[in-house]
Design a protein around this motif. Structure first.
Motif, mmCIF file in Angstrom:
data_model
loop_
_atom_site.group_PDB
_atom_site.id
_atom_site.type_symbol
_atom_site.label_atom_id
_atom_site.label_comp_id
_atom_site.label_asym_id
_atom_site.label_seq_id
_atom_site.Cartn_x
_atom_site.Cartn_y
_atom_site.Cartn_z
ATOM 1 N N TRP A 7 48.156 6.936 28.008
ATOM 2 C CA TRP A 7 46.681 6.848 28.327
ATOM 3 C C TRP A 7 45.704 7.808 28.165
ATOM 4 C CZ3 TRP A 7 43.471 3.048 29.811
ATOM 5 C CH2 TRP A 7 42.197 3.419 30.396
ATOM 6 N N ASN A 8 46.046 9.016 28.857
ATOM 7 C CA ASN A 8 45.106 10.104 28.748
ATOM 8 C C ASN A 8 44.638 10.567 27.233
ATOM 9 O OD1 ASN A 8 44.988 10.039 31.517
ATOM 10 N ND2 ASN A 8 46.676 11.045 31.831
ATOM 11 N N PRO A 9 45.494 10.668 26.399
ATOM 12 C CA PRO A 9 44.754 11.133 25.177
ATOM 13 C C PRO A 9 43.866 10.290 24.435
ATOM 14 C CG PRO A 9 47.229 11.620 25.215
ATOM 15 C CD PRO A 9 46.820 10.729 26.199
ATOM 16 N N GLN A 10 44.254 8.873 24.804
ATOM 17 C CA GLN A 10 43.423 7.713 24.028
ATOM 18 C C GLN A 10 42.160 7.765 24.975
ATOM 19 O OE1 GLN A 10 45.375 4.125 23.604
ATOM 20 N NE2 GLN A 10 47.408 5.135 23.478
ATOM 21 N N LEU A 15 36.162 8.585 25.146
ATOM 22 C CA LEU A 15 35.105 9.319 25.792
ATOM 23 C C LEU A 15 34.382 10.008 24.656
ATOM 24 C CD1 LEU A 15 36.446 9.862 29.289
ATOM 25 C CD2 LEU A 15 34.946 7.990 28.600
ATOM 26 N N GLY A 16 35.176 10.933 24.129
ATOM 27 C CA GLY A 16 34.618 11.957 22.954
ATOM 28 C C GLY A 16 33.789 11.074 21.855
ATOM 29 N N ALA A 29 36.414 13.247 31.167
ATOM 30 C CA ALA A 29 37.714 12.414 31.430
ATOM 31 C C ALA A 29 38.333 13.559 32.363
ATOM 32 C CB ALA A 29 38.394 12.673 30.102
ATOM 33 N N VAL A 30 39.202 13.047 33.424
ATOM 34 C CA VAL A 30 39.928 13.903 34.374
ATOM 35 C C VAL A 30 40.955 13.278 34.353
ATOM 36 C CG1 VAL A 30 40.081 14.276 36.913
ATOM 37 C CG2 VAL A 30 37.556 13.641 35.775
ATOM 38 N N ASN A 31 42.045 14.455 34.219
ATOM 39 C CA ASN A 31 43.348 14.209 34.055
ATOM 40 C C ASN A 31 44.320 14.416 35.519
ATOM 41 O OD1 ASN A 31 46.081 13.764 33.365
ATOM 42 N ND2 ASN A 31 45.839 14.849 31.389
ATOM 43 N N TYR A 109 37.735 17.191 30.544
ATOM 44 C CA TYR A 109 37.242 17.196 29.271
ATOM 45 C C TYR A 109 36.134 16.230 29.088
ATOM 46 C CZ TYR A 109 36.966 16.974 24.237
ATOM 47 O OH TYR A 109 36.346 17.158 23.028
ATOM 48 N N PRO A 110 34.788 16.902 28.441
ATOM 49 C CA PRO A 110 34.882 18.110 27.781
ATOM 50 C C PRO A 110 34.564 19.359 28.663
ATOM 51 C CG PRO A 110 32.962 16.887 27.401
ATOM 52 C CD PRO A 110 33.708 15.913 28.298
ATOM 53 N N MET A 111 34.011 18.988 30.138
ATOM 54 C CA MET A 111 33.752 20.064 30.907
ATOM 55 C C MET A 111 34.000 19.700 32.641
ATOM 56 S SD MET A 111 29.603 19.649 31.041
ATOM 57 C CE MET A 111 29.579 19.060 29.200
#
Length: 125
Positions: A7-10, A15-16, A29-31, A109-111
């Motif tokens: 899920w997280n990479p997708q 979001l990018g 994105a918060v992992n 990500y991204p910050m």
């Protein structure tokens, strides 16, 4: 393979794409799963004694049910990653939140939120 690993990479990619579409880093994105698992897998590096036994619970490893008046309770909850079978201790939650604020791109990500707040303060009138 665990669901968050798929899920997280997708989510980060989506979001990018959205951020590029809007021309700004609007979406973050918060992992949190990775933050949590890093603590669980390496409790000593965060100053915990164990992540295998809950501070409050019943049964093996205090891992059955929630904390009740019938539970075994540890003497120092700051030494444990888990309060009960489901919930991190306050100290573990504070570490996770600190990653939200100042964590690297592997967690945010991204910050991170500190960067967002700094950018927002620079854009004030």
């Amino acid at each position: 393979m665990r669901v968050p690993d798929l899920w997280n990479p997708q989510l980060t990619k989506m979001l990018g794409d959205l951020n590029r579409q809007f021309g700004s880093d609007v979406f973050i994105a918060v992992n949190a799963d990775r933050m949590h698992m890093d603590i669980v897998m390496n409790p000593g590096s965060y100053g915990f004694v164990t992540s295998k036994i809950a501070c409050c619970g019943q049964g093996p490893y205090n891992g059955i049910g929630l904390c009740t008046i019938f539970s075994n309770v540890c003497s120092n909850r700051d030494a444990y990653v888990f309060w009960d079978a489901y919930h991190p201790t306050e100290r573990a939650n504070r570490i996770i939140v600190s990653h939200f604020m100042t964590g690297s791109s592997e967690y945010m990500y991204p910050m991170n939120l500190s960067t967002i707040l700094k950018l927002d303060a620079q854009n004030q009138y």
